[in-house]
Enzyme design. Structure first.
Site, mmCIF file in Angstrom:
data_model
loop_
_atom_site.group_PDB
_atom_site.id
_atom_site.type_symbol
_atom_site.label_atom_id
_atom_site.label_comp_id
_atom_site.label_asym_id
_atom_site.label_seq_id
_atom_site.Cartn_x
_atom_site.Cartn_y
_atom_site.Cartn_z
ATOM 1 N N LYS A 52 -4.253 -4.997 -1.434
ATOM 2 C CA LYS A 52 -3.338 -4.749 -2.539
ATOM 3 C C LYS A 52 -3.894 -4.434 -3.941
ATOM 4 O O LYS A 52 -3.393 -4.835 -4.945
ATOM 5 C CB LYS A 52 -2.098 -5.935 -2.711
ATOM 6 C CG LYS A 52 -1.243 -6.173 -1.489
ATOM 7 C CD LYS A 52 -0.994 -4.754 -0.604
ATOM 8 C CE LYS A 52 0.312 -4.130 -1.713
ATOM 9 N NZ LYS A 52 0.551 -2.948 -0.975
ATOM 10 N N HIS A 114 -11.256 -4.765 3.911
ATOM 11 C CA HIS A 114 -10.945 -5.731 2.890
ATOM 12 C C HIS A 114 -12.028 -7.121 3.190
ATOM 13 O O HIS A 114 -11.863 -7.977 2.629
ATOM 14 C CB HIS A 114 -9.513 -6.390 3.179
ATOM 15 C CG HIS A 114 -8.249 -5.287 2.925
ATOM 16 N ND1 HIS A 114 -8.522 -4.657 1.705
ATOM 17 C CD2 HIS A 114 -7.240 -5.057 3.499
ATOM 18 C CE1 HIS A 114 -7.323 -3.976 1.530
ATOM 19 N NE2 HIS A 114 -6.721 -4.141 2.600
ATOM 20 N N SER A 144 1.633 -8.489 -6.114
ATOM 21 C CA SER A 144 1.635 -7.407 -5.154
ATOM 22 C C SER A 144 1.603 -7.799 -3.713
ATOM 23 O O SER A 144 2.150 -7.498 -2.595
ATOM 24 C CB SER A 144 0.653 -6.493 -5.609
ATOM 25 O OG SER A 144 0.726 -5.116 -4.470
#
Length: 300
Positions: A52, A114, A144
């Site tokens: 995010k 990620h 987020s």
């Protein structure tokens, strides 16, 4: 790629566990050997972020810059998660990110991750691949991520905001500590020249300027018109409406709870943090962010 998650509910959400010191879930570790043995090519571009923090945004920008002119149909028919595979992701009996990346027909291959820096497959370093890292300020990133965990059925349940706030600070969310992630990649950048470290807040402030920097880093020289087309089409409201970029084609995302692209603002944390939470957070932040050269902005 078709994913059938219609039967999933909150009780079947995955559980977090400690994986070599980082909080992870099975979806991101079940294919670990293939991830670690992944064979990068010298012209691969790895887009790395904490979850995010602008991954989809940068993925769409790069995909448009490289392939928007030569195959505009791709942008209208293939969702972003097929154009830019998620390296460590594995949906059992359906798809793995490594297979998707291996089968990409495009050159260069754009691949997203990620992973914290210590988990990146060694071939990316051996091949001296270009890597783009995007960092987002921790407060907005937390907000987020909270909304994302509320709506994504293959993430652990978010719980209430108060408990998520604590877990985020402790690194008890998927992909672990935000602090370790942004600091680890920042430190790596000091010794690895092929990392372009970007900030989400800079992209919001002046998307055109950041696209110029990206082009310089990857060695592209699009025309002024091409760059302007990319800049206008990757503005938040355009991306949010774009079915090939907004993840609305993935049943695992429950858009009745929250859209995947929610606000895209800097400073939304002020609508979530209490005064006491902000004070607690600031103290914690000072303890963990000890490198004065890495500065993130809470507002612009």
């Amino acid at each position: 790629m078709s994913l059938d998650f219609n039967k999933m509910d909150s009780s079947s959400r995955p559980k977090l566990y400690d994986f070599h010191g980082v909080a992870m879930t099975d979806i991101f570790t079940a294919n670990w050997e293939n991830v670690q043995n992944f064979q990068a090519r010298p012209d691969d571009i790895l887009i790395a972020t904490y979850p995010k923090a602008g991954t989809t945004w940068v993925s769409q920008i790069l995909d448009m810059l490289y392939f928007g002119q030569m195959s505009p149909e791709r942008l209208k028919t293939l969702p972003i998660y097929e154009r830019v595979p998620f390296l460590e992701m594995m949906i059992p009996n359906v798809v793995t990110g490594t297979d998707q990346a291996d089968k990409l027909p495009t050159t260069p291959r754009l691949i997203k991750t990620h992973l914290p820096v210590q988990f990146v497959p060694k071939s990316f370093w051996e091949q001296n691949c270009r890597i783009i890292y995007v960092a987002r300020n921790a407060k907005d990133n937390m907000v987020s991520y909270y909304h994302f965990d509320c709506m994504n059925l293959v993430q652990p349940a978010a719980g209430d905001w108060k408990s998520f706030f604590q877990r985020f600070m402790e690194g008890k969310v998927v992909f672990g500590s935000w602090y370790d992630h942004v600091n680890g990649w920042w430190k790596k950048k000091q010794t690895h020249s092929n990392i372009h470290y970007m900030f989400y807040e800079d992209m919001i402030e002046d998307t055109g300027r950041e696209i110029d920097k990206l082009c310089n880093f990857v060695g592209l020289s699009p025309s002024v018109e091409e760059k302007e087309k990319v800049r206008s089409e990757v503005q938040f409201d355009s991306m949010k409406k774009n079915k090939m970029a907004n993840y609305s084609t993935l049943p695992v995302m429950d858009f009745k709870v929250s859209p995947f692209m929610r606000k895209g603002k800097v400073g939304d944390w002020k609508n979530h943090f209490t005064v006491a939470q902000n004070e607690e957070f600031e103290e914690d932040y000072k303890r963990k962010m000890t490198d004065p050269t890495l500065q993130l902005r809470w507002e612009i």
